[in-house]
Every structure is written in C-alpha cells, then in structure tokens.
Design a protein around this motif. Structure first.
Motif, PDB file in Angstrom:
ATOM      1  N   GLU A  16       0.909  -1.117  -0.004  1.00  0.00           N
ATOM      2  CA  GLU A  16       0.487   0.479  -0.190  1.00  0.00           C
ATOM      3  C   GLU A  16       1.002   1.309   0.371  1.00  0.00           C
ATOM      4  O   GLU A  16       0.506   2.145  -0.464  1.00  0.00           O
ATOM      5  CB  GLU A  16      -0.517   0.269   1.484  1.00  0.00           C
ATOM      6  CG  GLU A  16      -2.011   1.288   0.999  1.00  0.00           C
ATOM      7  CD  GLU A  16      -2.716   1.242  -0.089  1.00  0.00           C
ATOM      8  OE1 GLU A  16      -3.203   2.523  -0.552  1.00  0.00           O
ATOM      9  OE2 GLU A  16      -2.909   0.086  -0.663  1.00  0.00           O
ATOM     10  N   THR A  17       2.104   1.099   0.532  1.00  0.00           N
ATOM     11  CA  THR A  17       2.962   2.768   0.734  1.00  0.00           C
ATOM     12  C   THR A  17       3.289   2.647  -0.435  1.00  0.00           C
ATOM     13  O   THR A  17       3.239   3.362  -1.511  1.00  0.00           O
ATOM     14  CB  THR A  17       4.109   2.295   1.539  1.00  0.00           C
ATOM     15  OG1 THR A  17       3.095   2.119   2.993  1.00  0.00           O
ATOM     16  CG2 THR A  17       4.526   2.717   1.787  1.00  0.00           C
ATOM     17  N   ALA A  18       3.543   1.260  -1.517  1.00  0.00           N
ATOM     18  CA  ALA A  18       4.312   1.629  -2.813  1.00  0.00           C
ATOM     19  C   ALA A  18       3.135   2.427  -3.927  1.00  0.00           C
ATOM     20  O   ALA A  18       3.551   3.058  -4.387  1.00  0.00           O
ATOM     21  CB  ALA A  18       4.406  -0.220  -3.497  1.00  0.00           C
ATOM     22  N   HIS A  35      11.814 -12.235  -5.604  1.00  0.00           N
ATOM     23  CA  HIS A  35      12.054 -11.381  -6.731  1.00  0.00           C
ATOM     24  C   HIS A  35      10.801 -12.059  -7.418  1.00  0.00           C
ATOM     25  O   HIS A  35      10.267 -11.065  -8.001  1.00  0.00           O
ATOM     26  CB  HIS A  35      13.319 -11.551  -7.275  1.00  0.00           C
ATOM     27  CG  HIS A  35      13.444 -10.277  -7.960  1.00  0.00           C
ATOM     28  ND1 HIS A  35      14.202 -11.039  -9.527  1.00  0.00           N
ATOM     29  CD2 HIS A  35      13.631  -8.809  -8.268  1.00  0.00           C
ATOM     30  CE1 HIS A  35      14.634  -9.876 -10.008  1.00  0.00           C
ATOM     31  NE2 HIS A  35      14.246  -8.781  -9.337  1.00  0.00           N
ATOM     32  N   ASP A  36      10.160 -13.213  -7.918  1.00  0.00           N
ATOM     33  CA  ASP A  36       9.466 -13.514  -8.548  1.00  0.00           C
ATOM     34  C   ASP A  36       8.233 -13.289  -8.168  1.00  0.00           C
ATOM     35  O   ASP A  36       7.224 -12.714  -9.508  1.00  0.00           O
ATOM     36  CB  ASP A  36       9.188 -14.865  -8.908  1.00  0.00           C
ATOM     37  CG  ASP A  36      10.582 -15.505  -9.873  1.00  0.00           C
ATOM     38  OD1 ASP A  36      11.126 -14.888 -10.476  1.00  0.00           O
ATOM     39  OD2 ASP A  36      10.882 -16.654  -9.116  1.00  0.00           O
ATOM     40  N   GLU A  37       7.963 -13.811  -7.449  1.00  0.00           N
ATOM     41  CA  GLU A  37       6.569 -12.198  -6.565  1.00  0.00           C
ATOM     42  C   GLU A  37       6.394 -11.118  -6.854  1.00  0.00           C
ATOM     43  O   GLU A  37       5.822 -10.329  -6.865  1.00  0.00           O
ATOM     44  CB  GLU A  37       6.074 -13.003  -5.090  1.00  0.00           C
ATOM     45  CG  GLU A  37       5.277 -12.492  -5.004  1.00  0.00           C
ATOM     46  CD  GLU A  37       4.931 -12.408  -3.182  1.00  0.00           C
ATOM     47  OE1 GLU A  37       4.121 -12.416  -2.737  1.00  0.00           O
ATOM     48  OE2 GLU A  37       5.358 -13.860  -2.882  1.00  0.00           O
ATOM     49  N   GLY A  38       7.304 -10.453  -6.532  1.00  0.00           N
ATOM     50  CA  GLY A  38       7.717  -9.089  -6.240  1.00  0.00           C
ATOM     51  C   GLY A  38       7.718  -8.261  -8.102  1.00  0.00           C
ATOM     52  O   GLY A  38       6.680  -7.167  -8.299  1.00  0.00           O
ATOM     53  N   ARG A  39       8.070  -9.121  -8.927  1.00  0.00           N
ATOM     54  CA  ARG A  39       8.059  -8.571 -10.103  1.00  0.00           C
ATOM     55  C   ARG A  39       6.486  -8.960 -10.843  1.00  0.00           C
ATOM     56  O   ARG A  39       6.745  -8.562 -11.634  1.00  0.00           O
ATOM     57  CB  ARG A  39       8.970  -9.395 -11.014  1.00  0.00           C
ATOM     58  CG  ARG A  39      11.043  -9.177 -10.834  1.00  0.00           C
ATOM     59  CD  ARG A  39      11.206  -9.751 -12.211  1.00  0.00           C
ATOM     60  NE  ARG A  39      11.151 -11.022 -12.101  1.00  0.00           N
ATOM     61  CZ  ARG A  39      11.171 -12.149 -12.712  1.00  0.00           C
ATOM     62  NH1 ARG A  39      12.788 -11.571 -13.833  1.00  0.00           N
ATOM     63  NH2 ARG A  39      11.725 -13.428 -12.641  1.00  0.00           N
ATOM     64  N   ASN A  40       5.965  -9.861 -10.663  1.00  0.00           N
ATOM     65  CA  ASN A  40       4.906  -9.781 -11.793  1.00  0.00           C
ATOM     66  C   ASN A  40       3.165  -9.834 -10.331  1.00  0.00           C
ATOM     67  O   ASN A  40       2.676 -10.079 -10.356  1.00  0.00           O
ATOM     68  CB  ASN A  40       4.476 -11.577 -10.837  1.00  0.00           C
ATOM     69  CG  ASN A  40       5.633 -12.393 -11.979  1.00  0.00           C
ATOM     70  OD1 ASN A  40       5.456 -11.563 -12.792  1.00  0.00           O
ATOM     71  ND2 ASN A  40       6.157 -13.442 -11.640  1.00  0.00           N
ATOM     72  N   MET A  41       3.792  -8.495  -9.595  1.00  0.00           N
ATOM     73  CA  MET A  41       2.442  -7.908  -8.735  1.00  0.00           C
ATOM     74  C   MET A  41       1.612  -7.541  -9.216  1.00  0.00           C
ATOM     75  O   MET A  41       1.141  -6.388  -9.971  1.00  0.00           O
ATOM     76  CB  MET A  41       3.426  -7.266  -7.183  1.00  0.00           C
ATOM     77  CG  MET A  41       3.518  -8.240  -6.215  1.00  0.00           C
ATOM     78  SD  MET A  41       4.310  -7.102  -4.644  1.00  0.00           S
ATOM     79  CE  MET A  41       4.719  -5.280  -5.076  1.00  0.00           C
ATOM     80  N   GLY A  42       0.485  -8.159  -9.939  1.00  0.00           N
ATOM     81  CA  GLY A  42      -0.666  -7.210 -10.585  1.00  0.00           C
ATOM     82  C   GLY A  42      -1.114  -6.050 -10.390  1.00  0.00           C
ATOM     83  O   GLY A  42      -1.524  -4.866 -10.836  1.00  0.00           O
ATOM     84  N   GLU A  43      -0.893  -5.670  -8.555  1.00  0.00           N
ATOM     85  CA  GLU A  43      -1.383  -4.783  -8.141  1.00  0.00           C
ATOM     86  C   GLU A  43      -1.142  -3.328  -8.675  1.00  0.00           C
ATOM     87  O   GLU A  43      -1.775  -2.727  -8.589  1.00  0.00           O
ATOM     88  CB  GLU A  43      -1.689  -5.107  -6.691  1.00  0.00           C
ATOM     89  CG  GLU A  43      -2.836  -6.133  -6.035  1.00  0.00           C
ATOM     90  CD  GLU A  43      -1.381  -6.825  -6.033  1.00  0.00           C
ATOM     91  OE1 GLU A  43      -0.407  -7.913  -6.237  1.00  0.00           O
ATOM     92  OE2 GLU A  43      -1.920  -7.729  -4.544  1.00  0.00           O
ATOM     93  N   LEU A  44       0.213  -3.797  -9.135  1.00  0.00           N
ATOM     94  CA  LEU A  44       1.238  -2.151  -8.998  1.00  0.00           C
ATOM     95  C   LEU A  44       1.677  -2.703 -10.571  1.00  0.00           C
ATOM     96  O   LEU A  44       2.108  -1.720 -10.889  1.00  0.00           O
ATOM     97  CB  LEU A  44       2.429  -2.458  -8.422  1.00  0.00           C
ATOM     98  CG  LEU A  44       1.661  -2.128  -7.219  1.00  0.00           C
ATOM     99  CD1 LEU A  44       3.382  -1.883  -6.712  1.00  0.00           C
ATOM    100  CD2 LEU A  44       1.446  -0.862  -6.664  1.00  0.00           C
TER     101      LEU A  44
END
Length: 102
Positions: A16-18, A35-44
C-alpha cells in the motif's frame, strides 16, 4: 522524481505504501525476498515507475548486492522504508538475525 525503496513490499503495508508513493510521482523500487513474486505483482501493473530488487535481510551478501544495484541505477535514494518483517509463530525473544522465524 524522488526515488523510494521499500523493503517487504510484496503485500500489506509495504504494498500500500508503494501504491501511495507511485500515485504521488515517486519512482519506487520494491525490495522483496521473493523476486518472482515482486516482479509479478498485479496490483502495481498499471504503474511504470517501479522496479524490483531481490533482498534477503538475513544475508549480508544479498543486502550489499541489492544496494550496490540500487546505487548504480539511481546514485542517491531519497526515501528508504524498512517495512520487511518476520512472520510466523513463536516467541519474539527466540528470533535472531541468524535464525528468523519464517
């Protein structure tokens, strides 16, 4: 544009801060354990001014590598939000840097 790095940005307060900083014109680097989860975050996915760097806060080499990469990419960071946390059950007294509760 100001540059922000947020640890633990995969979910919850970090995510949410991002989103809030991206809405305010920041470039945001997500420093994430997975890293895979971070790169694929659909929310952003709608935001273009974001990046993702792997970071394991229990590993000195990972910390040095992440911040060397961020330094090479941006030179100077404007904001660091250290949101990474330890999840799990057990006594907080038993959690150490060498033996986090995951």
């Amino acid at each position: 544009m100001p540059i922000a790095v947020i640890t633990g940005a995969e979910r919850g307060l970090g995510l949410e801060t991002a989103r809030l900083l991206l809405d305010r014109g920041y470039v945001v680097e997500l420093a994430v354990h997975d890293h895979d989860e971070g790169r694929n975050m659909g929310e952003l996915s709608a935001y273009e001014r974001k990046g993702c760097v792997p970071l394991d806060l229990t590993d000195d080499r990972s910390i040095a590598t992440a911040f060397a990469a961020l330094g090479a990419r941006y030179g100077v960071l404007d904001v660091l939000i250290n949101n990474a946390g330890v999840t799990g059950t057990g006594s907080a007294v038993e959690v150490t840097r060498e033996r986090p509760s995951r």
